[in-house]
Each structure stands twice: as structure tokens, then as C-alpha cells.
Motif scaffolding. Structure first.
Motif, PDB file in Angstrom:
ATOM      1  N   GLY B   1      -7.852  37.634 -13.456  1.00 18.77           N
ATOM      2  CA  GLY B   1      -9.478  37.059 -13.333  1.00 18.77           C
ATOM      3  C   GLY B   1      -9.711  38.080 -14.220  1.00 18.77           C
ATOM      4  O   GLY B   1      -9.550  39.148 -15.310  1.00 18.77           O
ATOM      5  N   ILE B  34     -23.501  39.523  -9.524  1.00 21.25           N
ATOM      6  CA  ILE B  34     -23.844  39.426  -8.028  1.00 21.25           C
ATOM      7  C   ILE B  34     -23.759  41.236  -8.046  1.00 21.25           C
ATOM      8  O   ILE B  34     -22.551  41.668  -8.713  1.00 21.25           O
ATOM      9  CB  ILE B  34     -23.330  39.367  -6.909  1.00 21.25           C
ATOM     10  CG1 ILE B  34     -23.389  37.361  -7.804  1.00 21.25           C
ATOM     11  CG2 ILE B  34     -23.837  39.035  -5.791  1.00 21.25           C
ATOM     12  CD1 ILE B  34     -22.675  36.763  -6.604  1.00 21.25           C
ATOM     13  N   TYR B  36     -23.378  44.105  -4.596  1.00 25.41           N
ATOM     14  CA  TYR B  36     -23.279  43.903  -3.595  1.00 25.41           C
ATOM     15  C   TYR B  36     -23.539  45.537  -3.260  1.00 25.41           C
ATOM     16  O   TYR B  36     -22.420  46.347  -3.912  1.00 25.41           O
ATOM     17  CB  TYR B  36     -21.715  43.513  -3.131  1.00 25.41           C
ATOM     18  CG  TYR B  36     -21.603  41.631  -2.813  1.00 25.41           C
ATOM     19  CD1 TYR B  36     -21.343  41.012  -3.965  1.00 25.41           C
ATOM     20  CD2 TYR B  36     -21.710  41.435  -2.453  1.00 25.41           C
ATOM     21  CE1 TYR B  36     -21.232  39.830  -4.112  1.00 25.41           C
ATOM     22  CE2 TYR B  36     -21.436  39.962  -1.344  1.00 25.41           C
ATOM     23  CZ  TYR B  36     -21.317  39.257  -2.323  1.00 25.41           C
ATOM     24  OH  TYR B  36     -21.317  37.387  -2.742  1.00 25.41           O
ATOM     25  N   GLN B  38     -21.702  47.594  -0.019  1.00 23.01           N
ATOM     26  CA  GLN B  38     -21.140  47.982   1.573  1.00 23.01           C
ATOM     27  C   GLN B  38     -20.758  49.375   1.885  1.00 23.01           C
ATOM     28  O   GLN B  38     -20.217  50.045   1.250  1.00 23.01           O
ATOM     29  CB  GLN B  38     -19.133  47.368   0.753  1.00 23.01           C
ATOM     30  CG  GLN B  38     -18.422  47.530   1.352  1.00 23.01           C
ATOM     31  CD  GLN B  38     -16.738  47.253   1.570  1.00 23.01           C
ATOM     32  OE1 GLN B  38     -16.521  47.465  -0.125  1.00 23.01           O
ATOM     33  NE2 GLN B  38     -16.209  46.632   2.445  1.00 23.01           N
ATOM     34  N   PRO B  44     -19.164  43.132   2.487  1.00 17.56           N
ATOM     35  CA  PRO B  44     -19.949  43.651   1.243  1.00 17.56           C
ATOM     36  C   PRO B  44     -21.395  43.149   2.244  1.00 17.56           C
ATOM     37  O   PRO B  44     -21.016  41.701   2.529  1.00 17.56           O
ATOM     38  CB  PRO B  44     -19.083  43.306   0.002  1.00 17.56           C
ATOM     39  CG  PRO B  44     -17.606  43.385   0.498  1.00 17.56           C
ATOM     40  CD  PRO B  44     -17.145  43.370   2.096  1.00 17.56           C
ATOM     41  N   PHE B  46     -24.966  41.097  -0.405  1.00 18.62           N
ATOM     42  CA  PHE B  46     -25.660  40.496  -1.273  1.00 18.62           C
ATOM     43  C   PHE B  46     -26.899  41.399  -1.353  1.00 18.62           C
ATOM     44  O   PHE B  46     -27.033  41.568   0.049  1.00 18.62           O
ATOM     45  CB  PHE B  46     -25.716  39.295  -0.923  1.00 18.62           C
ATOM     46  CG  PHE B  46     -26.626  38.747  -2.164  1.00 18.62           C
ATOM     47  CD1 PHE B  46     -27.752  38.499  -1.661  1.00 18.62           C
ATOM     48  CD2 PHE B  46     -26.556  38.274  -3.783  1.00 18.62           C
ATOM     49  CE1 PHE B  46     -28.355  38.230  -2.919  1.00 18.62           C
ATOM     50  CE2 PHE B  46     -26.771  37.542  -4.007  1.00 18.62           C
ATOM     51  CZ  PHE B  46     -28.339  37.752  -4.649  1.00 18.62           C
ATOM     52  N   VAL B  87     -20.781  52.035  -0.690  1.00 22.29           N
ATOM     53  CA  VAL B  87     -20.185  52.282  -2.226  1.00 22.29           C
ATOM     54  C   VAL B  87     -20.694  50.151  -2.941  1.00 22.29           C
ATOM     55  O   VAL B  87     -21.250  49.647  -2.144  1.00 22.29           O
ATOM     56  CB  VAL B  87     -18.616  51.179  -1.671  1.00 22.29           C
ATOM     57  CG1 VAL B  87     -18.273  51.327  -3.611  1.00 22.29           C
ATOM     58  CG2 VAL B  87     -18.454  52.919  -1.588  1.00 22.29           C
ATOM     59  N   PHE B  89     -20.348  47.004  -5.779  1.00 25.77           N
ATOM     60  CA  PHE B  89     -20.081  46.996  -6.832  1.00 25.77           C
ATOM     61  C   PHE B  89     -20.646  45.295  -7.263  1.00 25.77           C
ATOM     62  O   PHE B  89     -21.526  45.112  -6.960  1.00 25.77           O
ATOM     63  CB  PHE B  89     -18.579  45.478  -5.896  1.00 25.77           C
ATOM     64  CG  PHE B  89     -18.418  46.469  -4.960  1.00 25.77           C
ATOM     65  CD1 PHE B  89     -18.077  46.544  -4.030  1.00 25.77           C
ATOM     66  CD2 PHE B  89     -16.976  47.024  -5.383  1.00 25.77           C
ATOM     67  CE1 PHE B  89     -17.275  47.547  -3.127  1.00 25.77           C
ATOM     68  CE2 PHE B  89     -16.005  47.583  -4.655  1.00 25.77           C
ATOM     69  CZ  PHE B  89     -16.296  47.749  -3.792  1.00 25.77           C
ATOM     70  N   LYS B 100     -14.833  31.217  -8.116  1.00 19.89           N
ATOM     71  CA  LYS B 100     -14.455  32.708  -7.481  1.00 19.89           C
ATOM     72  C   LYS B 100     -14.817  34.261  -8.291  1.00 19.89           C
ATOM     73  O   LYS B 100     -15.375  33.817  -9.259  1.00 19.89           O
ATOM     74  CB  LYS B 100     -12.410  32.527  -8.276  1.00 19.89           C
ATOM     75  CG  LYS B 100     -11.896  31.660  -7.358  1.00 19.89           C
ATOM     76  CD  LYS B 100     -10.531  32.302  -7.625  1.00 19.89           C
ATOM     77  CE  LYS B 100     -10.024  31.704  -9.212  1.00 19.89           C
ATOM     78  NZ  LYS B 100     -10.147  30.528  -9.822  1.00 19.89           N
ATOM     79  N   LEU B 101     -14.644  35.399  -7.501  1.00 20.29           N
ATOM     80  CA  LEU B 101     -15.278  36.432  -7.748  1.00 20.29           C
ATOM     81  C   LEU B 101     -14.619  37.389  -8.856  1.00 20.29           C
ATOM     82  O   LEU B 101     -13.324  37.619  -8.130  1.00 20.29           O
ATOM     83  CB  LEU B 101     -16.501  36.991  -7.077  1.00 20.29           C
ATOM     84  CG  LEU B 101     -17.863  36.141  -6.754  1.00 20.29           C
ATOM     85  CD1 LEU B 101     -18.227  36.296  -5.811  1.00 20.29           C
ATOM     86  CD2 LEU B 101     -18.985  36.060  -7.539  1.00 20.29           C
ATOM     87  N   PHE B 103     -14.416  41.722  -9.150  1.00 18.83           N
ATOM     88  CA  PHE B 103     -15.028  42.399  -8.524  1.00 18.83           C
ATOM     89  C   PHE B 103     -15.272  43.872  -9.438  1.00 18.83           C
ATOM     90  O   PHE B 103     -13.253  43.590  -9.680  1.00 18.83           O
ATOM     91  CB  PHE B 103     -15.126  42.613  -6.807  1.00 18.83           C
ATOM     92  CG  PHE B 103     -15.525  41.993  -5.999  1.00 18.83           C
ATOM     93  CD1 PHE B 103     -14.698  41.028  -6.262  1.00 18.83           C
ATOM     94  CD2 PHE B 103     -16.736  42.161  -5.808  1.00 18.83           C
ATOM     95  CE1 PHE B 103     -15.810  40.049  -5.129  1.00 18.83           C
ATOM     96  CE2 PHE B 103     -17.512  41.831  -4.381  1.00 18.83           C
ATOM     97  CZ  PHE B 103     -17.092  40.271  -4.793  1.00 18.83           C
ATOM     98  N   GLY B 104     -16.012  44.410  -9.309  1.00 20.40           N
ATOM     99  CA  GLY B 104     -15.469  45.812  -9.691  1.00 20.40           C
ATOM    100  C   GLY B 104     -15.133  46.930  -9.493  1.00 20.40           C
ATOM    101  O   GLY B 104     -14.662  46.406  -7.854  1.00 20.40           O
ATOM    102  N   ALA B 105     -14.423  48.190 -10.021  1.00 17.59           N
ATOM    103  CA  ALA B 105     -14.274  48.941  -8.748  1.00 17.59           C
ATOM    104  C   ALA B 105     -15.016  50.066  -7.936  1.00 17.59           C
ATOM    105  O   ALA B 105     -14.896  50.221  -6.592  1.00 17.59           O
ATOM    106  CB  ALA B 105     -13.449  49.745  -9.854  1.00 17.59           C
ATOM    107  N   GLY B 106     -16.568  49.346  -7.841  1.00 26.17           N
ATOM    108  CA  GLY B 106     -17.418  50.551  -6.674  1.00 26.17           C
ATOM    109  C   GLY B 106     -17.940  51.720  -7.306  1.00 26.17           C
ATOM    110  O   GLY B 106     -16.769  52.706  -7.805  1.00 26.17           O
TER     111      GLY B 106
END
Lengths: 114, 113
Positions: B1, B34, B36, B38, B44, B46, B87, B89, B100-101, B103-106
């Protein structure tokens, strides 16, 4: 508040058991997703579906399987649970309208395999 | 990804101060981005998104900045409140018509009273 539901919220189970994590949404979304997430870490896509009878594997290899027989329902199954499957599983959905981009997430199922 | 990274895994901020969370991405074909939030024990949620033809977008107490030249975006939270502890993201699609998305590590934001 997104209308996407996951059950159970928490599950503790022994090695070798078969489990099914349920996910359902009432928004009529055609796209649904399953992610695996360790606490505080990034989300990894393990399965997705763009419609009924359509399922694909995600970027992270997973021993789980999914089905999409109805638009609103996207269950995930582990035939034989192992401790390495311990994680949080998040379900998400996205509609076909292009006026918004985001995926809506359920509350997650925290799975512990002993 | 898509390769998505965050600069700092944790951020501690005094209540009332502004917070800045950063994210780097690698795919220049992504047409939106985007953020998010969490909270503990939840999925998560938006916060805000931004299209690739914009460089700034503001919401309620949040601003997202996009720098396509260096492939960097940031989330700014004004007057951080205890309820902002979570957290965060960033999420990036693979490209046009890719639903599909990645995501970064947060970044874990902790608000000090």
C-alpha cells in the motif's frame, strides 16, 4: 454517528477454535473493509469488498476469510484461532457517493487467543 | 500500500495550547487526504479531509495544511482540550478511484491539565 456495528466487542478464546466476527452497516454502503490494528499502532487492511459476492485480500496477509452475501453484512472468520491472531479488528464501510471521501468505522472487536 | 509516515509517535500538550501533528506520504497521485481521531476503545472517527487541489482547509478548531511539493500534511488543533486526547492518524488513498486507504502509524496526543 456512523451506523456500523461489530459484535462481539471483546472475545477471549482458546487456540484452535473457529470464530466469526460480525460486521453490519445500515447505510447501504457498497464498500466494506476489515483492518487489523495492534494497540496504538497503524491500521492494516486485511480484506475488502466493493459489493455483494466481491471480496479481495488486503495489503496484510491474513489467515482469516470473509464473505459478502448481503450488502449490509461482512463477516470475518478464523477457522482455527492462534495466539498470533490476538489483535483488534476494525470494520469500515464507504458509500458510492463521491461527495465525501471517508470510511466509517465500527467500534472494533478486541480478540484475545489464549 | 501507500507509504504513509508520521513524524512523532507522541505529543504532550498543555490544555489551551495549539497542537500540530505531522504526516508524510509518498504517492503524488493521491487526490485527497484524511485525518482520523481514535479514542481509547473506539474505532477511528473522521475529523477532516482535504483535496489535493487545496493547500488549506479549516474546520471547527482544526486546520489541515497540505504541502504537495514536499508531500507533507499537518493537522493543527487550536486551544487543545482534554477531550482531544487520542491517537491521530492520517490516511491516504492509493490514487484516483482507489477506494482503499493507507494509514500512518498514529500520533498519541496527551493533554495536560
Amino acid at each position: 454517528e456512523a451506523d456500523i456495528y461489530q459484535t462481539p466487542r471483546y472475545l477471549v478464546i482458546g487456540t484452535g477454535k473457529k470464530i466469526t466476527l460480525e460486521c453490519s452497516q445500515t447505510m447501504g454502503h457498497d464498500k466494506m473493509y476489515w483492518y487489523q490494528q495492534d494497540p496504538g499502532m497503524e491500521l492494516h487492511l486485511i480484506h475488502y469488498s466493493y459489493g455483494v459476492n466481491s471480496t479481495e485480500k488486503g495489503d496484510l496477509s491474513s489467515e482469516s476469510t470473509v464473505s459478502r452475501i448481503r450488502t449490509e453484512h461482512f463477516p470475518l472468520t478464523l477457522e482455527s484461532a492462534r495466539p498470533s491472531h490476538t489483535s483488534q479488528y476494525l470494520c469500515a464501510s464507504k458509500g458510492h457517493r463521491e461527495t465525501y471521501n471517508e470510511q466509517f468505522f465500527g467500534p472494533g472487536t478486541r480478540l484475545t487467543v489464549l | 500500500g501507500e507509504n504513509v509516515g508520521l513524524h512523532l509517535p507522541t505529543l504532550s500538550v498543555q490544555e489551551g495550547d495549539n497542537s500540530i501533528i505531522n504526516c508524510a506520504y509518498s504517492n503524488s497521485a493521491s487526490d485527497y487526504f484524511i485525518w482520523y481521531k481514535q479514542e481509547s476503545g473506539k474505532g477511528p472517527q473522521f475529523i477532516i479531509d482535504i483535496r489535493s487541489n487545496m493547500d488549506k482547509r479549516q474546520g471547527q478548531r482544526v486546520t489541515v495544511l497540505l504541502n504537495k511539493t514536499v508531500k507533507h500534511l499537518s493537522l493543527q488543533i487550536a486551544a487543545t482540550q482534554p477531550g482531544d486526547s487520542a491517537v491521530y492518524f492520517c490516511a491516504v488513498p492509493g490514487g484516483s478511484n482507489d477506494y482503499k486507504l493507507s494509514f500512518g502509524a498514529g500520533t498519541t496526543v496527551t493533554v495536560r491539565a
